[in-house]
Design a protein around this motif. Sequence first.
Motif, PDB file in Angstrom:
ATOM      1  N   ASP A 358       3.464  -9.200  -6.272  1.00 50.58           N
ATOM      2  CA  ASP A 358       3.518  -8.123  -5.284  1.00 50.58           C
ATOM      3  C   ASP A 358       4.147  -8.582  -3.972  1.00 50.58           C
ATOM      4  OD1 ASP A 358       2.383  -6.221  -6.946  1.00 50.58           O
ATOM      5  OD2 ASP A 358       0.332  -6.834  -6.444  1.00 50.58           O
ATOM      6  N   HIS A 389      -0.416  -6.523 -19.457  1.00 48.84           N
ATOM      7  CA  HIS A 389      -0.603  -5.266 -18.720  1.00 48.84           C
ATOM      8  C   HIS A 389      -0.441  -5.509 -17.222  1.00 48.84           C
ATOM      9  CE1 HIS A 389      -2.174  -1.372 -17.536  1.00 48.84           C
ATOM     10  NE2 HIS A 389      -3.042  -1.998 -16.738  1.00 48.84           N
ATOM     11  N   GLU A 390      -0.922  -6.655 -16.751  1.00 48.90           N
ATOM     12  CA  GLU A 390      -0.827  -6.973 -15.338  1.00 48.90           C
ATOM     13  C   GLU A 390       0.630  -7.124 -14.901  1.00 48.90           C
ATOM     14  OE1 GLU A 390      -2.384 -10.369 -12.143  1.00 48.90           O
ATOM     15  OE2 GLU A 390      -2.921 -10.482 -14.279  1.00 48.90           O
ATOM     16  N   CYS A 392       3.264  -5.781 -16.345  1.00 51.09           N
ATOM     17  CA  CYS A 392       3.870  -4.435 -16.369  1.00 51.09           C
ATOM     18  C   CYS A 392       3.503  -3.652 -15.113  1.00 51.09           C
ATOM     19  CB  CYS A 392       3.416  -3.675 -17.613  1.00 51.09           C
ATOM     20  SG  CYS A 392       4.067  -4.323 -19.169  1.00 51.09           S
ATOM     21  N   GLN A 393       2.263  -3.811 -14.658  1.00 50.84           N
ATOM     22  CA  GLN A 393       1.817  -3.083 -13.478  1.00 50.84           C
ATOM     23  C   GLN A 393       2.528  -3.587 -12.220  1.00 50.84           C
ATOM     24  OE1 GLN A 393      -0.349  -0.395 -13.681  1.00 50.84           O
ATOM     25  NE2 GLN A 393       0.462  -0.110 -11.601  1.00 50.84           N
ATOM     26  N   ALA A 396       5.986  -2.215 -12.281  1.00 50.00           N
ATOM     27  CA  ALA A 396       5.952  -0.789 -11.948  1.00 50.00           C
ATOM     28  C   ALA A 396       5.759  -0.586 -10.443  1.00 50.00           C
ATOM     29  CB  ALA A 396       4.834  -0.104 -12.730  1.00 50.00           C
ATOM     30  N   ASN A 397       4.858  -1.372  -9.856  1.00 54.52           N
ATOM     31  CA  ASN A 397       4.636  -1.278  -8.410  1.00 54.52           C
ATOM     32  C   ASN A 397       5.904  -1.622  -7.636  1.00 54.52           C
ATOM     33  OD1 ASN A 397       1.978  -0.613  -8.906  1.00 54.52           O
ATOM     34  ND2 ASN A 397       1.193  -2.690  -8.551  1.00 54.52           N
ATOM     35  N   THR A 400       8.385   1.274  -7.856  1.00 59.54           N
ATOM     36  CA  THR A 400       7.965   2.368  -6.970  1.00 59.54           C
ATOM     37  C   THR A 400       8.286   2.053  -5.510  1.00 59.54           C
ATOM     38  OG1 THR A 400       6.164   2.936  -8.476  1.00 59.54           O
ATOM     39  CG2 THR A 400       6.013   3.770  -6.224  1.00 59.54           C
TER      40      THR A 400
END
Length: 419
Positions: A358, A389-390, A392-393, A396-397, A400
């Motif tokens: 992030d 999954h982490e 991918c998230q 995705a963040n 965005t």
Amino acid sequence: MEHLPVEVIGNILSRLGAARDVVIASATCRKWREAWRVHLHTLSFNSNDWPVYHELTTSRLEILITQTIFQTTGLQCLSIIMDDVDEFSAAPVIAWLMYTRESLRQLHYNVRTSPTINIIEKCGRQKLQVLNLSHNTISGIEPSYQRFPCLKSLSLSHISISALDLSYLLTACPKVEILTLVSLDIAMSDAQASMELNSPSLKDLSVEAISLEKFILEADSLEKLQLKDCTLDVFELVGKGTLKLLKIDDVSVIHLDIGENTENLEVVDVSNFTIMWTKFHHMISKASRLRGLRLWGVVFDDEDEIVDMETISVCFPQLTHLSLCYDLKEVPLQYSLQQSFEFKNVIMLELGWTVITDLFSQWVAGLLERCPHLRKMIINGVVSEAKSHEECQVLANFTTSIVSLMRKYSHVDVQFEYE
């Protein structure tokens, strides 16, 4: 076509280059055959040009090359690049070189000979301007006289040569401007712990896949230095501050010294390299004319070190292209983004990650804000096939945040390149 001067036809045939195409074209008529014999100046035998080369025996190939070369009278450029041939007999190779030595200006040759011959001894020296030699042995270079008075470009690849002979060879080329050294088998004498090269005319040096304890280069006119896949304890450049481009890729070096006079540096490109930021910055800090800085896949010697953006913006005010990719850590990143700096002249920004977090979105936003005249931004990323999954998230963040961010910077052209 029939009114073309025979000299022009010779130029046309020379532009074809590939021996097979030249032979076919020269069969057009008597005038074209004359152009081939008298005015052809470029001839190339390349295993990639004609599939039949792969089917010929070595002896048949030697005969074919001999017959073709011997029908010309003034070759200036000869290229023999046969990747599938293990070795040629020495006799025909000597014959080719002796036949063309009075006129040849460029020689590209990459086949071993049996028994081994010294190509340097056999090729013409007085007019040769370009020598590209691979898979051979060079020995017995004499330092007493200038062998290649016109040579401007020397490329040695997979060559067996001693450090002393290489030094003598370079000295024997008083006008050489471009030197390329790739995967050399360098023999060092017991009394010689370092390889020392000296050339007042050298402008461009490229070194790849070479391991040495100490490499010292004295070159007062050097403008481009490129090191790739090398392992060196010490590399020292002794010059007069003419260096304009420094490129380092996947190099292991304990001590790197390019001299104190770096005022003329315009491009610094460093990738896959471990750096101590304070030392590295000191090395290039005087380069006030720097226009391109690329630090890609760099690793810091001290994990608490950071690329000091404020210092970069102050020392390199003319910077127009900035490329950065390294592991981001939260505390150093926050410190960096709290600094007061601006890249007023940067028009192209390239940012990348190897492992996305992030923090990357914050980094992109912070740099965009500090590049007021940015025109283009390239995002490079590594996306693993097996994503949790982490992961991918996080991706995705990031997507965005970039979409939201670029609404604010709609004038910037954004490209994404993933691998």
